[in-house]
Enzyme design. Structure first.
Site, PDB file in Angstrom:
ATOM      1  N   ASP A 155      -1.914  -2.163   1.971  1.00  0.00           N
ATOM      2  CA  ASP A 155      -1.129  -2.561   0.805  1.00  0.00           C
ATOM      3  C   ASP A 155      -1.736  -3.771   0.103  1.00  0.00           C
ATOM      4  O   ASP A 155      -1.758  -3.829  -1.124  1.00  0.00           O
ATOM      5  CB  ASP A 155       0.315  -2.871   1.210  1.00  0.00           C
ATOM      6  CG  ASP A 155       1.159  -1.606   1.249  1.00  0.00           C
ATOM      7  OD1 ASP A 155       1.018  -0.782   0.327  1.00  0.00           O
ATOM      8  OD2 ASP A 155       1.942  -1.434   2.191  1.00  0.00           O
ATOM      9  N   CYS A 185      -3.461  -5.107  10.847  1.00  0.00           N
ATOM     10  CA  CYS A 185      -3.109  -3.758  11.278  1.00  0.00           C
ATOM     11  C   CYS A 185      -3.411  -2.733  10.181  1.00  0.00           C
ATOM     12  O   CYS A 185      -3.079  -1.567  10.313  1.00  0.00           O
ATOM     13  CB  CYS A 185      -1.662  -3.690  11.726  1.00  0.00           C
ATOM     14  SG  CYS A 185      -0.506  -4.224  10.467  1.00  0.00           S
ATOM     15  N   HIS A 244      -3.659  19.010  11.589  1.00  0.00           N
ATOM     16  CA  HIS A 244      -3.798  19.433  12.989  1.00  0.00           C
ATOM     17  C   HIS A 244      -5.245  19.611  13.400  1.00  0.00           C
ATOM     18  O   HIS A 244      -5.647  19.208  14.478  1.00  0.00           O
ATOM     19  CB  HIS A 244      -3.074  20.755  13.221  1.00  0.00           C
ATOM     20  CG  HIS A 244      -1.607  20.558  13.396  1.00  0.00           C
ATOM     21  ND1 HIS A 244      -1.102  19.687  14.320  1.00  0.00           N
ATOM     22  CD2 HIS A 244      -0.551  21.097  12.775  1.00  0.00           C
ATOM     23  CE1 HIS A 244       0.209  19.699  14.252  1.00  0.00           C
ATOM     24  NE2 HIS A 244       0.572  20.548  13.317  1.00  0.00           N
ATOM     25  N   GLU A 292       0.893  -8.637   3.149  1.00  0.00           N
ATOM     26  CA  GLU A 292       0.399  -7.475   2.412  1.00  0.00           C
ATOM     27  C   GLU A 292       0.701  -7.564   0.921  1.00  0.00           C
ATOM     28  O   GLU A 292       0.551  -6.591   0.196  1.00  0.00           O
ATOM     29  CB  GLU A 292       0.934  -6.169   3.023  1.00  0.00           C
ATOM     30  CG  GLU A 292       2.413  -6.121   3.263  1.00  0.00           C
ATOM     31  CD  GLU A 292       2.871  -4.866   4.013  1.00  0.00           C
ATOM     32  OE1 GLU A 292       2.088  -3.913   4.160  1.00  0.00           O
ATOM     33  OE2 GLU A 292       4.039  -4.837   4.438  1.00  0.00           O
TER      34      GLU A 292
HETATM   35  C1  PEP Z   1      -0.782  -1.936   5.515  1.00  0.00           C
HETATM   36  O1  PEP Z   1      -0.239  -1.963   4.400  1.00  0.00           O
HETATM   37  O2  PEP Z   1      -1.965  -2.288   5.718  1.00  0.00           O
HETATM   38  C2  PEP Z   1      -0.043  -1.441   6.688  1.00  0.00           C
HETATM   39  C3  PEP Z   1      -0.532  -1.507   7.906  1.00  0.00           C
HETATM   40  O3  PEP Z   1       1.153  -0.871   6.444  1.00  0.00           O
HETATM   41  P1  PEP Z   1       1.331   0.655   5.945  1.00  0.00           P
HETATM   42  O4  PEP Z   1      -0.009   1.308   5.954  1.00  0.00           O
HETATM   43  O5  PEP Z   1       2.290   1.259   6.908  1.00  0.00           O
HETATM   44  O6  PEP Z   1       1.899   0.442   4.584  1.00  0.00           O
HETATM   45 MG    MG Z   2       1.933  -1.727   4.233  1.00  0.00          MG
END
Ligand code: PEP
Ligand code: MG
Length: 562
Positions: A448, A495, A183, A424
């Protein structure tokens, strides 16, 4: 002068000021048991503490959303019944019953793999403290002594603490506990107050009124610096303020390089609240909606109707492309209502698409909900953790089955919905060209991908120094995937956290990444960097980086100082 270096930043910025050590009165609690005849009295005592806590929280909730959640938790029947049953059946004092029940809740949250969910344990601790104070009749505001601008040094700061603060006096926060999603971190980021959290031993190193320089962006804390150092940081501070003003100016502008290459800048979200936050920035869409939050914050597998409502609201709110990733659960990401078998290697175990393809009805429920919502906005579907074409084809076949069912039921949906996959796993990198012929887009999940390429557990502190996305194998994998995508005319996004790493942005632009997706608070910074980069230069840089053999050499090419 003492110096402390920390790796993770909660909220960037430089401040210089006096330290204020937060020393909370420790509650002297008498735990123990009671006699049978005292049970009703003890229950009354607890109920009156709950009543008072509710009254306090109702007031606080009017100005701070965090307390709405606390109010819900205090009213939560499972917590209430847990405490009452320990008083009634085990004849525990209200304090002991509360301690034990809260500990059970805290353990559930702390064992969750997801960092955001793990941090929710802090809310339970906060509520417990409030209720304990109520039971003990303690009302203390340790912050009353703050009468000038200070940098707060605390073991931890709960939302209740921060609500008692006069923020006009707070230059920055440093806490011993907490993570970057706690928080205090979220609040500090929201308010633009520099903060570092999880700084072990800070309370033993700082005395009252010591002068502190906190450079949260660099993760540096300097205790009692000399005059020269203070002047140097005052200069840096001025430069940063100038930069912030610059950043604010680009918010309404697109992410386009100096030489005119358009790049899509998107947000990673976990719920509707995150989408609202992200829309404060000019984004091109949502590049990752982590649908697992919908499952993790529930007491049952969410029904088609429940999911449909959320996805529909998300799509309408977003108004632009919304990429929904199907359930990425498993490994040690648990659900409170589903028992996973214990595994020796959970990260290499039953997770994500593997679960969806086995629990087919559950998967189809989600796919139908997403498809139905696609009639109300621009939705893309993305599958996580794919390692084989069989998995992808089976997932797509189930999607087609769902479309057929909806067609027969005359329920509208986007029959041309775009289907993509996360890259990933090393297998998906090696087969990228094959995958690219069967999907509409890729999104590289570097969080990942880095752990699987390097065989370094992303959550293991002991080897965290080996977890590094600048490793040549990661950089070259990203390159391979982007080339495979472009050869087949599909867009490639990212992402994972790497997409918002300041040191990586230019490299990724140069590698040709089409879409950057990140938490909302990073958007401005990355946009600013993209707008100040030339695609031509970035391409040269990327070509050189791809030739490097060691992390250190990559750092040198990218001019990263480590
Ligand atoms: C990742 O693995 O980069 C990803 C965006 O998925 P998560 O962090 O939710 O495993
Ligand atoms: Mg992932």
């Amino acid at each position: 002068m003492k110096a402390i270096k920390v790796e993770k930043t909660a909220s960037r910025g430089i401040v210089i000021g006096k330290a204020f050590r937060v020393e909370k009165p420790s509650l002297k609690i008498n735990f123990g048991t009671i006699e049978e005849q005292d049970i009703p009295k003890e229950i009354k005592r607890y109920e009156s503490a709950v009543f008072n806590a509710e009254a306090e929280l109702e007031v606080l909730a009017k100005t701070n959303k965090i307390f709405e959640a606390h109010l819900e938790m205090v009213k939560d029947i499972t917590l209430y019944e847990g405490v009452i049953s320990k008083i009634q059946e085990e004849k525990q004092k209200a304090e002991s019953a509360l301690e034990a029940t809260a500990a059970e809740f805290i353990q559930i949250f702390e064992n969750m793999d997801d960092e955001y969910m793990r941090e929710r344990a802090a809310d339970i601790k906060d509520i417990k403290y409030r209720l304990m104070c109520g039971l003990q009749g303690v009302k203390d505001n340790v912050f009353e002594d703050i009468t000038e601008k200070v940098i707060l040094i605390a073991e931890d700061l709960t939302p209740s603490d921060t609500a008692c603060l006069n923020l006009n006096y707070i230059l920055g926060f440093i806490t011993q506990e907490g993570g970057v999603t706690s928080h205090v971190s979220i609040m500090a980021k929201g308010l633009g107050i520099p903060a570092l959290v999880g700084v072990q031993g800070i309370l033993s190193k700082v005395d009252k009124d010591d002068t502190i320089i906190l450079d949260a962006g660099e993760g540096t804390i300097l205790i009692n610096p000399d005059e020269d150092t203070i002047s140097k940081y005052q200069e840096l501070q001025k430069e940063q303020l100038k930069k912030q003003a610059e950043l604010a100016k680009v918010n309404h502008l697109p992410a386009i390089t100096k030489d005119g290459k358009n790049i899509s800048l998107c947000a990673n979200v976990g719920n509707i609240k995150d989408i609202k936050k992200a829309l404060e920035y000019r984004i091109d869409g949502v590049g990752l909606f982590r649908s697992e939050f919908l499952y993790m914050e529930n007491t049952h597998f969410p029904t088609e109707e429940e999911q449909f409502e959320v996805y529909k609201e998300a799509a309408q709110l977003c108004g632009k492309e919304l990429t929904i990733r199907t359930l990425d659960i498993g490994g040690d990401k648990a659900l409170s209502y589903y028992e996973f078998e214990k595994e020796d290697n959970p990260f290499l175990g039953w997770r994500a698409i593997r679960i969806s393809l086995e629990l087919k009805d559950m998967f189809k429920t989600q796919l139908r909900a997403i498809l139905r919502a696609s009639a109300f906005g621009i939705i893309r579907i993305m599958f996580p953790m794919i390692i084989s074409l069989e998995e992808l084809r089976r997932s797509k076949a189930l999607l087609e089955e769902c479309k057929d069912e909806l067609r027969k039921q005359m329920i509208s949906c986007d029959h041309n919905i775009e289907v993509g996959m996360m890259i990933e796993t090393p297998a998906s990198v090696i087969l990228a060209e094959d995958f690219a012929q069967e999907v509409d887009f890729f999104s590289i999940g570097t969080n990942d991908l880095t752990q699987y390429l390097l065989a370094v557990d992303r959550g293991n502190k002991k080897i965290s120094n080996m977890y590094n996305s600048f490793h040549p194998s990661v950089i070259r994998s990203i390159h391979t995937v982007i080339m495979a995508g472009h050869k087949n005319n599909i867009k490639v996004g990212m992402c994972g956290e790497f997409a918002s790493d300041e040191n990586a942005v230019k490299l990724l632009v140069g590698l040709g990444l089409d879409e950057f997706s990140m938490s909302a608070s990073e958007v401005l910074n990355v946009k600013y960097m993209i707008r100040n980069t030339s695609f031509d230069d970035a391409q040269d840089l990327a070509a050189r980086a791809c030739d490097m053999q060691t992390i250190q050499e990559v750092y040198e090419v990218l001019n990263v100082k480590k």
